[in-house]
Design a protein around this motif. Structure first.
Motif, PDB file in Angstrom:
ATOM      1  N   GLU A  99      87.829  -5.478  22.638  1.00  0.00           N
ATOM      2  CA  GLU A  99      88.536  -4.800  23.724  1.00  0.00           C
ATOM      3  C   GLU A  99      87.579  -4.105  24.684  1.00  0.00           C
ATOM      4  OE1 GLU A  99      91.474  -2.146  22.255  1.00  0.00           O
ATOM      5  OE2 GLU A  99      92.775  -3.727  21.457  1.00  0.00           O
ATOM      6  N   HIS A 100      86.419  -3.681  24.172  1.00  0.00           N
ATOM      7  CA  HIS A 100      85.489  -2.938  25.038  1.00  0.00           C
ATOM      8  C   HIS A 100      84.117  -3.588  25.166  1.00  0.00           C
ATOM      9  CE1 HIS A 100      83.362  -1.466  21.465  1.00  0.00           C
ATOM     10  NE2 HIS A 100      84.532  -1.224  20.930  1.00  0.00           N
ATOM     11  N   THR A 101      83.849  -4.638  24.408  1.00  0.00           N
ATOM     12  CA  THR A 101      82.536  -5.286  24.472  1.00  0.00           C
ATOM     13  C   THR A 101      82.728  -6.801  24.439  1.00  0.00           C
ATOM     14  OG1 THR A 101      81.589  -3.447  23.228  1.00  0.00           O
ATOM     15  CG2 THR A 101      80.236  -5.410  23.458  1.00  0.00           C
ATOM     16  N   ARG A 102      82.022  -7.479  25.329  1.00  0.00           N
ATOM     17  CA  ARG A 102      82.102  -8.937  25.368  1.00  0.00           C
ATOM     18  C   ARG A 102      80.793  -9.515  24.841  1.00  0.00           C
ATOM     19  NH1 ARG A 102      85.165 -12.788  27.804  1.00  0.00           N
ATOM     20  NH2 ARG A 102      84.128 -14.771  28.267  1.00  0.00           N
ATOM     21  N   PRO A 103      80.805 -10.130  23.668  1.00  0.00           N
ATOM     22  CA  PRO A 103      79.574 -10.675  23.100  1.00  0.00           C
ATOM     23  C   PRO A 103      79.219 -12.017  23.734  1.00  0.00           C
ATOM     24  CG  PRO A 103      81.391 -11.178  21.663  1.00  0.00           C
ATOM     25  CD  PRO A 103      81.972 -10.373  22.799  1.00  0.00           C
ATOM     26  N   ILE A 104      78.034 -12.491  23.469  1.00  0.00           N
ATOM     27  CA  ILE A 104      77.665 -13.815  23.958  1.00  0.00           C
ATOM     28  C   ILE A 104      78.252 -14.912  23.064  1.00  0.00           C
ATOM     29  CG2 ILE A 104      75.587 -13.159  25.211  1.00  0.00           C
ATOM     30  CD1 ILE A 104      73.945 -13.729  22.797  1.00  0.00           C
ATOM     31  N   ALA A 105      78.668 -14.545  21.851  1.00  0.00           N
ATOM     32  CA  ALA A 105      79.330 -15.494  20.950  1.00  0.00           C
ATOM     33  C   ALA A 105      79.939 -14.710  19.789  1.00  0.00           C
ATOM     34  CB  ALA A 105      78.355 -16.550  20.426  1.00  0.00           C
ATOM     35  N   VAL A 106      80.927 -15.309  19.141  1.00  0.00           N
ATOM     36  CA  VAL A 106      81.532 -14.756  17.927  1.00  0.00           C
ATOM     37  C   VAL A 106      81.387 -15.803  16.823  1.00  0.00           C
ATOM     38  CG1 VAL A 106      83.651 -13.990  16.803  1.00  0.00           C
ATOM     39  CG2 VAL A 106      83.194 -13.319  19.171  1.00  0.00           C
ATOM     40  N   ARG A 137      94.156 -15.712  18.389  1.00  0.00           N
ATOM     41  CA  ARG A 137      94.488 -14.431  19.017  1.00  0.00           C
ATOM     42  C   ARG A 137      93.508 -14.083  20.130  1.00  0.00           C
ATOM     43  NH1 ARG A 137      96.302 -10.237  14.330  1.00  0.00           N
ATOM     44  NH2 ARG A 137      96.523  -8.921  16.176  1.00  0.00           N
ATOM     45  N   VAL A 138      92.241 -14.448  19.952  1.00  0.00           N
ATOM     46  CA  VAL A 138      91.264 -14.219  21.023  1.00  0.00           C
ATOM     47  C   VAL A 138      91.611 -15.066  22.235  1.00  0.00           C
ATOM     48  CG1 VAL A 138      88.864 -14.564  21.715  1.00  0.00           C
ATOM     49  CG2 VAL A 138      89.384 -13.499  19.512  1.00  0.00           C
ATOM     50  N   ARG A 139      91.959 -16.330  22.030  1.00  0.00           N
ATOM     51  CA  ARG A 139      92.322 -17.197  23.155  1.00  0.00           C
ATOM     52  C   ARG A 139      93.591 -16.706  23.852  1.00  0.00           C
ATOM     53  NH1 ARG A 139      87.656 -18.199  23.322  1.00  0.00           N
ATOM     54  NH2 ARG A 139      86.700 -19.976  22.276  1.00  0.00           N
ATOM     55  N   ARG A 140      94.546 -16.227  23.099  1.00  0.00           N
ATOM     56  CA  ARG A 140      95.772 -15.700  23.698  1.00  0.00           C
ATOM     57  C   ARG A 140      95.479 -14.436  24.505  1.00  0.00           C
ATOM     58  NH1 ARG A 140     100.261 -14.656  19.419  1.00  0.00           N
ATOM     59  NH2 ARG A 140      98.826 -12.972  18.911  1.00  0.00           N
ATOM     60  N   TRP A 141      94.609 -13.588  23.966  1.00  0.00           N
ATOM     61  CA  TRP A 141      94.206 -12.374  24.681  1.00  0.00           C
ATOM     62  C   TRP A 141      93.481 -12.719  25.982  1.00  0.00           C
ATOM     63  CZ3 TRP A 141      88.855 -10.636  24.678  1.00  0.00           C
ATOM     64  CH2 TRP A 141      88.653  -9.427  25.344  1.00  0.00           C
ATOM     65  N   THR A 175      93.953 -15.390  27.763  1.00  0.00           N
ATOM     66  CA  THR A 175      94.950 -15.902  28.696  1.00  0.00           C
ATOM     67  C   THR A 175      95.681 -14.761  29.385  1.00  0.00           C
ATOM     68  OG1 THR A 175      95.277 -17.878  27.343  1.00  0.00           O
ATOM     69  CG2 THR A 175      97.018 -17.340  28.908  1.00  0.00           C
ATOM     70  N   ASP A 176      95.924 -13.686  28.642  1.00  0.00           N
ATOM     71  CA  ASP A 176      96.626 -12.520  29.201  1.00  0.00           C
ATOM     72  C   ASP A 176      95.737 -11.684  30.102  1.00  0.00           C
ATOM     73  OD1 ASP A 176      98.851 -13.325  27.807  1.00  0.00           O
ATOM     74  OD2 ASP A 176      98.490 -11.991  26.106  1.00  0.00           O
ATOM     75  N   THR A 177      94.421 -11.845  29.962  1.00  0.00           N
ATOM     76  CA  THR A 177      93.482 -11.061  30.783  1.00  0.00           C
ATOM     77  C   THR A 177      92.488 -12.022  31.441  1.00  0.00           C
ATOM     78  OG1 THR A 177      92.094 -10.706  28.836  1.00  0.00           O
ATOM     79  CG2 THR A 177      93.678  -8.975  29.386  1.00  0.00           C
ATOM     80  N   PRO A 178      92.944 -12.781  32.451  1.00  0.00           N
ATOM     81  CA  PRO A 178      92.088 -13.793  33.072  1.00  0.00           C
ATOM     82  C   PRO A 178      90.957 -13.154  33.885  1.00  0.00           C
ATOM     83  CG  PRO A 178      94.129 -13.558  34.293  1.00  0.00           C
ATOM     84  CD  PRO A 178      94.271 -12.708  33.069  1.00  0.00           C
ATOM     85  N   GLY A 179      89.999 -13.996  34.258  1.00  0.00           N
ATOM     86  CA  GLY A 179      88.916 -13.519  35.112  1.00  0.00           C
ATOM     87  C   GLY A 179      87.542 -13.706  34.516  1.00  0.00           C
TER      88      GLY A 179
END
Length: 233
Positions: A44-51, A68-72, A74-78
């Motif tokens: 929610e607050h950090t975007r890693p280079i990979a999981v 769930r990550v892919r659905r999230w 989709t809900d927060t594009p950009g």
């Protein structure tokens, strides 16, 4: 916030540490979490280079986390999708089927090697210069395995004595997995034998195999002590 970290999602503490050590040996930094819920909160607050996520987690499967990550996203594009890498001891074709349509960048089978990590991560971003290869496991990880093994022995002995076979199989499975990823084949072999025999013929005596498992752990302890004595000499 963009981060240079790789997020590792793994509920087994020894496997978690080993994966972090392997990534570090390749020049990558990582953050460790134990559950899917922790991973989602972290994202929610950090975007890693990979999981990199294990398939079997305490609260969900790695495929469910991927979904769930892919659905999230989709809900927060950009932003482009986060590269997700799934690893497991389960059959590759099963994992491919389970993750189909979820943009899983790579699937790695256990036990995970540095070569597998390098191959999975290389297409995603430039690979840093790697330190010289060493085949020996860090002593701190072997010590953790030894401590973990000794912690599990009383519960394993009691569950066998009380004929709590499902619990005994679960304990043996965890010890087998931890020993296998650290390439401690003797410990892994006896733990796997206990697990398999409990599942197939639970009323058969396992005293001899249990004693062999304890002896294998004792032998590892002596090897660590001898090696540390040599290094300090």
């Amino acid at each position: 916030m963009r981060s240079a970290l790789i997020l590792v999602v793994e509920d087994h503490p020894i496997n978690r540490r080993l994966l972090q050590a392997q990534l570090a040996s390749e020049g990558w930094q990582s953050e460790l979490v134990a559950t899917g819920a922790e991973a989602l909160l972290w994202l929610e607050h950090t975007r890693p280079i990979a999981v990199i996520t294990d398939y079997v987690l305490e609260d969900m499967t790695g495929v469910e986390l991927l979904h769930r990550v892919r659905r999230w996203e989709t809900d927060t594009p950009g932003a482009p999708p986060i590269p997700m890498i799934l690893y497991s001891g389960m059959p590759l074709d099963y994992l491919q089927s389970e993750s189909r349509g979820l943009d899983c960048r790579a699937i790695i089978t256990k036990p995970v090697s540095r070569a597998q990590l390098r191959q999975a991560l290389a297409p995603l971003f430039s690979v840093p210069e790697t330190p010289p290869f060493t085949s020996s496991m860090p002593d701190d990880l072997l010590i953790e395995l030894l401590q973990f093994g000794y912690q599990q022995l009383p519960g394993l002995r009691q569950s066998l004595a009380n004929r709590q076979f499902q619990e005994a199989a679960s304990i043996a499975h965890g010890l087998h997995g931890a020993a296998a990823v650290l390439k401690q084949t003797e410990i892994a072999q006896y733990a796997a034998e206990i697990e398999n025999r409990v599942r197939q013929n639970p009323f058969e005596s396992l005293d001899a195999v249990f004693a062999s498992l304890q002896t294998a752990l004792d032998r590892l302890g002596r090897q660590i002590k001898a090696r540390q004595g040599t290094l300090s000499a």
